[in-house]
Design a protein around this motif. Structure first.
Motif, PDB file in Angstrom:
ATOM      1  N   THR A 141     -26.838 -95.730  -3.203  1.00  0.00           N
ATOM      2  CA  THR A 141     -28.222 -96.130  -2.942  1.00  0.00           C
ATOM      3  C   THR A 141     -28.570 -97.391  -3.714  1.00  0.00           C
ATOM      4  O   THR A 141     -29.184 -98.312  -3.184  1.00  0.00           O
ATOM      5  CB  THR A 141     -29.191 -94.990  -3.331  1.00  0.00           C
ATOM      6  OG1 THR A 141     -28.791 -93.807  -2.643  1.00  0.00           O
ATOM      7  CG2 THR A 141     -30.621 -95.333  -2.988  1.00  0.00           C
ATOM      8  N   SER A 142     -28.158 -97.455  -4.961  1.00  0.00           N
ATOM      9  CA  SER A 142     -28.427 -98.627  -5.807  1.00  0.00           C
ATOM     10  C   SER A 142     -27.756 -99.870  -5.237  1.00  0.00           C
ATOM     11  O   SER A 142     -28.361-100.946  -5.189  1.00  0.00           O
ATOM     12  CB  SER A 142     -27.939 -98.359  -7.229  1.00  0.00           C
ATOM     13  OG  SER A 142     -28.070 -99.505  -8.014  1.00  0.00           O
ATOM     14  N   GLU A 145     -29.703-101.004  -2.183  1.00  0.00           N
ATOM     15  CA  GLU A 145     -30.950-101.667  -2.564  1.00  0.00           C
ATOM     16  C   GLU A 145     -30.688-103.071  -3.094  1.00  0.00           C
ATOM     17  O   GLU A 145     -31.411-104.008  -2.786  1.00  0.00           O
ATOM     18  CB  GLU A 145     -31.686-100.830  -3.616  1.00  0.00           C
ATOM     19  CG  GLU A 145     -32.291 -99.564  -3.074  1.00  0.00           C
ATOM     20  CD  GLU A 145     -32.897 -98.701  -4.163  1.00  0.00           C
ATOM     21  OE1 GLU A 145     -32.841 -99.096  -5.352  1.00  0.00           O
ATOM     22  OE2 GLU A 145     -33.407 -97.620  -3.838  1.00  0.00           O
ATOM     23  N   ASN A 146     -29.650-103.228  -3.890  1.00  0.00           N
ATOM     24  CA  ASN A 146     -29.304-104.545  -4.430  1.00  0.00           C
ATOM     25  C   ASN A 146     -28.925-105.515  -3.318  1.00  0.00           C
ATOM     26  O   ASN A 146     -29.286-106.682  -3.350  1.00  0.00           O
ATOM     27  CB  ASN A 146     -28.166-104.443  -5.446  1.00  0.00           C
ATOM     28  CG  ASN A 146     -28.603-103.785  -6.736  1.00  0.00           C
ATOM     29  OD1 ASN A 146     -29.787-103.757  -7.052  1.00  0.00           O
ATOM     30  ND2 ASN A 146     -27.652-103.246  -7.480  1.00  0.00           N
TER      31      ASN A 146
END
Length: 161
Positions: A141-142, A145-146
């Protein structure tokens, strides 16, 4: 092994294991009492007592242990009636092996047709699989998002120019 320097591919692994084994309890031998060795040991006889091995413990097809057994790695093709402990290594029960007792190990392999009656406690597991799955999901998820933020920043930069 005895004066034969020729090694074919089928026996190379067997020969390497035999060369590393320092103690062998042969078929028909019976030890009534504890056994402790500092090197890897193969048991093809019967031990009526606790076994404590500083190296690998190999219980051959004819081997039997009536008592607790500990070693770095434990391979069972015979029979063990007692608890097994290899907290830093693995326990392997082959298709001819029988273990009646609890096992403490870092990893375990149980072949089809093997008999294992007892509990297994895995060591070296600071985190459970659910925690690991959550961390992986958070990392994915990170990363997503990045990636979307960097695309947004690039499009904003284009508008400014």
């Amino acid at each position: 092994m005895f004066g034969n320097t020729k090694k074919d591919s089928t026996n190379a692994t067997d020969n390497e294991i035999l060369e590393q084994v320092g103690t062998i309890i042969g078929p028909g031998a019976v030890i009534d009492g504890p056994l402790t060795t500092k090197d890897s040991t193969r048991i093809d006889g019967t031990i009526k007592g606790n076994v404590n091995i500083s190296g690998a413990l190999i219980v051959g097809q004819e081997g039997k242990i009536f008592g607790t057994a500990s070693g770095v790695n434990i391979y069972v093709a015979g029979e063990v009636n007692g608890n097994l402990s290899a907290p830093q290594g693995k326990v392997e029960i082959s298709d001819t092996g029988k273990v009646v007792g609890d096992v403490i190990c870092k990893g375990i392999i149980i072949d089809e047709n093997a008999i294992f009656q007892g509990r297994c406690e895995m060591t070296g597991l600071e985190r459970n699989s659910a925690d690991i799955a959550k961390e992986r999901a958070a990392a994915v998820t990170s990363d997503a998002e990045n990636d979307s933020e960097s695309e947004t920043n690039e499009s904003d930069e284009k508008k400014v120019i």
